[in-house]
Write a protein that holds these residues in place. Structure first.
Motif, mmCIF file in Angstrom:
data_model
loop_
_atom_site.group_PDB
_atom_site.id
_atom_site.type_symbol
_atom_site.label_atom_id
_atom_site.label_comp_id
_atom_site.label_asym_id
_atom_site.label_seq_id
_atom_site.Cartn_x
_atom_site.Cartn_y
_atom_site.Cartn_z
ATOM 1 N N ASN A 56 -20.983 -15.888 14.015
ATOM 2 C CA ASN A 56 -22.178 -16.727 13.918
ATOM 3 C C ASN A 56 -21.833 -18.213 13.881
ATOM 4 O OD1 ASN A 56 -23.843 -14.491 13.910
ATOM 5 N ND2 ASN A 56 -23.961 -14.374 11.684
ATOM 6 N N ARG A 57 -20.593 -18.528 13.486
ATOM 7 C CA ARG A 57 -20.129 -19.903 13.453
ATOM 8 C C ARG A 57 -19.390 -20.260 14.750
ATOM 9 N NH1 ARG A 57 -19.220 -23.273 8.956
ATOM 10 N NH2 ARG A 57 -20.844 -21.987 7.988
ATOM 11 N N GLY A 58 -19.378 -19.341 15.716
ATOM 12 C CA GLY A 58 -18.705 -19.588 16.980
ATOM 13 C C GLY A 58 -17.219 -19.309 16.952
ATOM 14 N N ILE A 59 -16.760 -18.594 15.939
ATOM 15 C CA ILE A 59 -15.339 -18.268 15.807
ATOM 16 C C ILE A 59 -15.173 -16.784 16.097
ATOM 17 C CG2 ILE A 59 -13.337 -18.274 14.270
ATOM 18 C CD1 ILE A 59 -14.993 -20.384 12.597
ATOM 19 N N HIS A 60 -14.643 -16.470 17.241
ATOM 20 C CA HIS A 60 -14.523 -15.070 17.648
ATOM 21 C C HIS A 60 -13.090 -14.611 17.382
ATOM 22 C CE1 HIS A 60 -18.530 -15.178 19.411
ATOM 23 N NE2 HIS A 60 -18.192 -16.356 19.933
ATOM 24 N N ALA A 61 -12.915 -13.943 16.259
ATOM 25 C CA ALA A 61 -11.587 -13.504 15.838
ATOM 26 C C ALA A 61 -11.727 -12.229 15.031
ATOM 27 C CB ALA A 61 -10.895 -14.585 15.008
ATOM 28 N N ALA A 62 -10.640 -11.473 14.989
ATOM 29 C CA ALA A 62 -10.624 -10.255 14.180
ATOM 30 C C ALA A 62 -10.318 -10.615 12.728
ATOM 31 C CB ALA A 62 -9.579 -9.281 14.716
ATOM 32 N N VAL A 63 -10.697 -9.714 11.845
ATOM 33 C CA VAL A 63 -10.419 -9.872 10.416
ATOM 34 C C VAL A 63 -9.633 -8.656 9.955
ATOM 35 C CG1 VAL A 63 -11.419 -10.054 8.100
ATOM 36 C CG2 VAL A 63 -12.506 -11.238 10.035
ATOM 37 N N GLU A 64 -8.569 -8.886 9.194
ATOM 38 C CA GLU A 64 -7.797 -7.774 8.659
ATOM 39 C C GLU A 64 -7.756 -7.874 7.142
ATOM 40 O OE1 GLU A 64 -3.869 -8.078 10.246
ATOM 41 O OE2 GLU A 64 -3.262 -9.687 8.860
ATOM 42 N N ARG A 65 -7.476 -6.758 6.511
ATOM 43 C CA ARG A 65 -7.399 -6.733 5.047
ATOM 44 C C ARG A 65 -6.075 -6.096 4.636
ATOM 45 N NH1 ARG A 65 -10.952 -2.540 6.458
ATOM 46 N NH2 ARG A 65 -10.175 -0.482 5.864
ATOM 47 N N THR A 66 -5.581 -6.507 3.465
ATOM 48 C CA THR A 66 -4.327 -5.989 2.944
ATOM 49 C C THR A 66 -4.439 -5.885 1.431
ATOM 50 O OG1 THR A 66 -3.132 -7.152 4.714
ATOM 51 C CG2 THR A 66 -1.831 -6.297 2.866
ATOM 52 N N LEU A 67 -4.059 -4.744 0.895
ATOM 53 C CA LEU A 67 -3.961 -4.584 -0.550
ATOM 54 C C LEU A 67 -2.605 -5.131 -0.972
ATOM 55 C CD1 LEU A 67 -5.211 -3.374 -3.168
ATOM 56 C CD2 LEU A 67 -3.936 -1.277 -2.647
ATOM 57 N N MET A 68 -2.598 -6.144 -1.836
ATOM 58 C CA MET A 68 -1.341 -6.808 -2.176
ATOM 59 C C MET A 68 -1.392 -7.339 -3.597
ATOM 60 S SD MET A 68 -1.960 -10.122 0.283
ATOM 61 C CE MET A 68 -0.245 -10.595 0.176
ATOM 62 N N ALA A 69 -0.209 -7.731 -4.091
ATOM 63 C CA ALA A 69 -0.109 -8.281 -5.440
ATOM 64 C C ALA A 69 -0.778 -9.652 -5.498
ATOM 65 C CB ALA A 69 1.357 -8.397 -5.848
ATOM 66 N N ARG A 70 -1.412 -9.944 -6.624
ATOM 67 C CA ARG A 70 -2.088 -11.217 -6.794
ATOM 68 C C ARG A 70 -1.066 -12.340 -6.982
ATOM 69 N NH1 ARG A 70 -6.302 -10.303 -11.573
ATOM 70 N NH2 ARG A 70 -6.854 -12.445 -11.015
ATOM 71 N N PRO A 71 -1.303 -13.510 -6.386
ATOM 72 C CA PRO A 71 -0.358 -14.623 -6.575
ATOM 73 C C PRO A 71 -0.447 -15.172 -7.989
ATOM 74 C CG PRO A 71 -2.273 -15.350 -5.324
ATOM 75 C CD PRO A 71 -2.424 -13.858 -5.501
ATOM 76 N N GLY A 72 0.680 -15.213 -8.679
ATOM 77 C CA GLY A 72 0.717 -15.789 -10.014
ATOM 78 C C GLY A 72 -0.001 -15.001 -11.075
ATOM 79 N N GLY A 73 -0.256 -13.721 -10.832
ATOM 80 C CA GLY A 73 -0.957 -12.923 -11.825
ATOM 81 C C GLY A 73 -0.574 -11.467 -11.736
ATOM 82 N N ASP A 74 -1.094 -10.702 -12.667
ATOM 83 C CA ASP A 74 -0.812 -9.274 -12.671
ATOM 84 C C ASP A 74 -1.829 -8.531 -11.820
ATOM 85 O OD1 ASP A 74 1.287 -9.695 -14.432
ATOM 86 O OD2 ASP A 74 -0.016 -9.537 -16.189
ATOM 87 N N GLY A 75 -1.456 -7.349 -11.388
ATOM 88 C CA GLY A 75 -2.393 -6.494 -10.673
ATOM 89 C C GLY A 75 -2.423 -6.761 -9.181
ATOM 90 N N MET A 76 -3.359 -6.087 -8.526
ATOM 91 C CA MET A 76 -3.486 -6.148 -7.075
ATOM 92 C C MET A 76 -4.781 -6.854 -6.687
ATOM 93 S SD MET A 76 -0.707 -4.529 -6.294
ATOM 94 C CE MET A 76 -0.844 -4.077 -4.547
ATOM 95 N N MET A 77 -4.905 -7.116 -5.392
ATOM 96 C CA MET A 77 -6.132 -7.697 -4.846
ATOM 97 C C MET A 77 -6.290 -7.248 -3.398
ATOM 98 S SD MET A 77 -5.024 -11.633 -4.061
ATOM 99 C CE MET A 77 -3.905 -12.014 -2.695
ATOM 100 N N GLN A 78 -7.523 -7.314 -2.906
ATOM 101 C CA GLN A 78 -7.797 -7.077 -1.488
ATOM 102 C C GLN A 78 -7.866 -8.431 -0.802
ATOM 103 O OE1 GLN A 78 -7.848 -4.506 0.363
ATOM 104 N NE2 GLN A 78 -8.264 -2.724 -0.907
ATOM 105 N N GLN A 79 -6.881 -8.677 0.058
ATOM 106 C CA GLN A 79 -6.867 -9.939 0.787
ATOM 107 C C GLN A 79 -7.503 -9.740 2.163
ATOM 108 O OE1 GLN A 79 -3.552 -11.544 3.200
ATOM 109 N NE2 GLN A 79 -3.298 -13.018 1.538
ATOM 110 N N PHE A 80 -8.453 -10.620 2.505
ATOM 111 C CA PHE A 80 -9.052 -10.637 3.840
ATOM 112 C C PHE A 80 -8.602 -11.910 4.542
ATOM 113 C CE2 PHE A 80 -11.696 -7.840 1.394
ATOM 114 C CZ PHE A 80 -12.109 -6.863 2.275
ATOM 115 N N ARG A 81 -8.160 -11.760 5.794
ATOM 116 C CA ARG A 81 -7.690 -12.936 6.516
ATOM 117 C C ARG A 81 -8.099 -12.852 7.987
ATOM 118 N NH1 ARG A 81 -3.068 -13.004 9.283
ATOM 119 N NH2 ARG A 81 -2.674 -15.132 8.572
ATOM 120 N N VAL A 82 -8.257 -14.031 8.577
ATOM 121 C CA VAL A 82 -8.583 -14.136 10.003
ATOM 122 C C VAL A 82 -7.307 -13.961 10.805
ATOM 123 C CG1 VAL A 82 -9.608 -15.579 11.787
ATOM 124 C CG2 VAL A 82 -10.441 -15.732 9.425
#
Length: 432
Positions: free
Chosen positions: A152-178
């Motif tokens: 919708n913003r005119g940016i035609h790209a795929a998005v991927e996700r990765t379950l990974m460790a949180r930066p500077g903290g404990d536990g995991m997070m779901q990272q979404f990136r272009v």
């Protein structure tokens, strides 16, 4: 009518137990959808996510399919259902148990504030609450929503996700990136003079500048390269804000190609070390533990030195056979005095002696060489620091251990196998 109602109710009960396949043909109109067991989601949210609606005409197969949809989302650890019928009316009840969730991290979406992305996902995904499960189809829904937001913003790209460790903290997070975003970091600004004027930090900026923009990489850099500056000064409560971005580059291009990254920093006050309150120890008294620390009351509470001090305490326990020792520390801040006192809870566990040295993957000649080099005898107090130093020699190729004997291995697996009944610990080394 009463007989018909009773029969339908019985058939529905049997269907919910999966014991009456012929009930699949029985249908009715939904008059109520109930949800029990969730503490995270409202009943209406779960009902919407099931895909069922009031006044839908359904049978057991449709209700089972709705339960399957809920199970596949990943938001629930378990999903069960039952339904009752009165005449042509059906009441559906889902019994659910919430699954654990992790924070969501938007890595390289500088065109949007996090709030914008969160709002878009909330509108499109029924059960999105700002967190996400570790797996499940709801992640596909979130990914597709982000792709549409970009389009919708005119940016035609795929998005991927990765379950990974949180930066500077404990536990995991779901990272979404272009995927394939061409944005690069033009420069980085730090919101405090200590970081902005640090030559040590400046010398490492090439790790980020000129590289593809990644908020994750910026936060890791702040944690590993910038935070130590503040900890060394006793600024133990330094806080790093969410990195901000400003577009730079050729203004005539349809889309900017680089960003300026601004890292907000709240340095916090300087604290002084106020000592340690020890609990749980028997092998050592407070005086010995304080000596291991090597810290003096009243000195600047250098966070790097304090972390090293805790490591020394654990090392001293390990040298005396306490291989299962655990240390939990908690800072108590006195804001008026600008002082920090630590509560240190020790769980010593049993003291162990050396048991067997078990070797696999070596020739007989190499095994003999290693046994000759191993100086910790069976029955002696197990010294964990000796074990760790021995591993370092192996990681360096083992020349100090094997001498001129040709021994080839790529890695060494290593384990400590404790035997609580005999209070001995076996050392297992596997060469590959």
């Amino acid at each position: 009518m009463g007989i018909r109602t009773s029969i339908l109710a019985c058939l529905a009960a049997l269907a919910a137990l999966g014991t009456a396949p012929e009930v699949a043909a029985q249908t009715g109109r939904i008059t109520a959808i109930r949800v029990v067991g969730s503490r995270r989601y409202a009943e209406a949210q779960v009902a919407a996510a099931s895909g069922l609606h009031l006044r839908d005409t359904v049978g057991r197969e449709e209700i089972q399919a709705a339960a399957d949809r809920l199970s596949q989302l990943g938001s629930f650890a378990s999903v069960r259902f039952r339904f009752t019928s009165t005449g042509e009316s059906i009441t559906v009840e889902f019994q659910v148990e919430d699954a654990p969730t992790v924070p969501v991290f938007f890595d390289n979406f500088p065109w949007f504030a996090d709030d914008e992305l969160t709002a878009a996902i909330r509108q499109a995904v029924d059960l999105y609450d700002g967190t996400a499960p570790e797996q499940g189809s709801i992640l596909d829904q979130m990914t597709e929503t982000l792709r549409k937001v970009l389009a919708n913003r005119g940016i035609h790209a795929a998005v991927e996700r990765t379950l990974m460790a949180r930066p500077g903290g404990d536990g995991m997070m779901q990272q979404f990136r272009v995927v394939g975003a061409s944005l690069r970091i033009n420069a980085i600004q730090f919101g405090d003079p200590l970081a902005a004027q640090s030559k040590r930090v400046a010398d490492r900026l090439s790790d980020l500048v000129g590289k593809p923009y990644s908020r994750f990489a910026v936060e890791v850099f702040a944690g590993e390269q910038v935070r130590p500056l503040y900890l060394e000064q006793g600024r133990l409560r330094v806080r790093f804000g969410t990195p901000l971005t400003r577009f730079t580059g050729d203004p005539n291009r349809p889309l900017p190609d680089s960003v300026l990254v601004i890292v907000p920093i709240e340095p916090g006050p300087v604290y002084r070390f106020g000592g340690v309150e020890w609990t749980g120890m028997a092998a050592f008294g407070p005086a010995a533990l304080n000596e291991f620390l090597g810290l003096k009351a009243g000195e600047v509470a250098d966070g790097i030195k304090i972390a090293a001090a805790w490591a020394r305490v654990q090392e001293e326990y390990g040298r005396r056979g306490y291989v299962e020792m655990k240390l939990e520390t908690k800072p108590l801040f006195d804001e008026a005095a600008r002082r920090v006192i630590y509560r240190a809870a020790i769980t010593e566990g049993a003291g162990y002696r050396m048991g067997e040295l078990v070797l696999t993957g070596l020739s007989l000649a190499a095994e003999n060489k290693l046994r000759e080099a191993w100086r910790l005898l069976r029955g002696e107090i197990f010294d964990r620091s000796y074990f760790e130093k021995f591993l370092v020699k192996l990681e360096k190729g083992g020349a100090e251990i094997f001498g001129d004997l040709p021994v080839h291995y790529e890695q060494t697996g290593h384990w400590l196998r404790t035997n609580p009944n005999t209070r001995t610990v076996d050392v297992l080394l596997d060469f590959k």
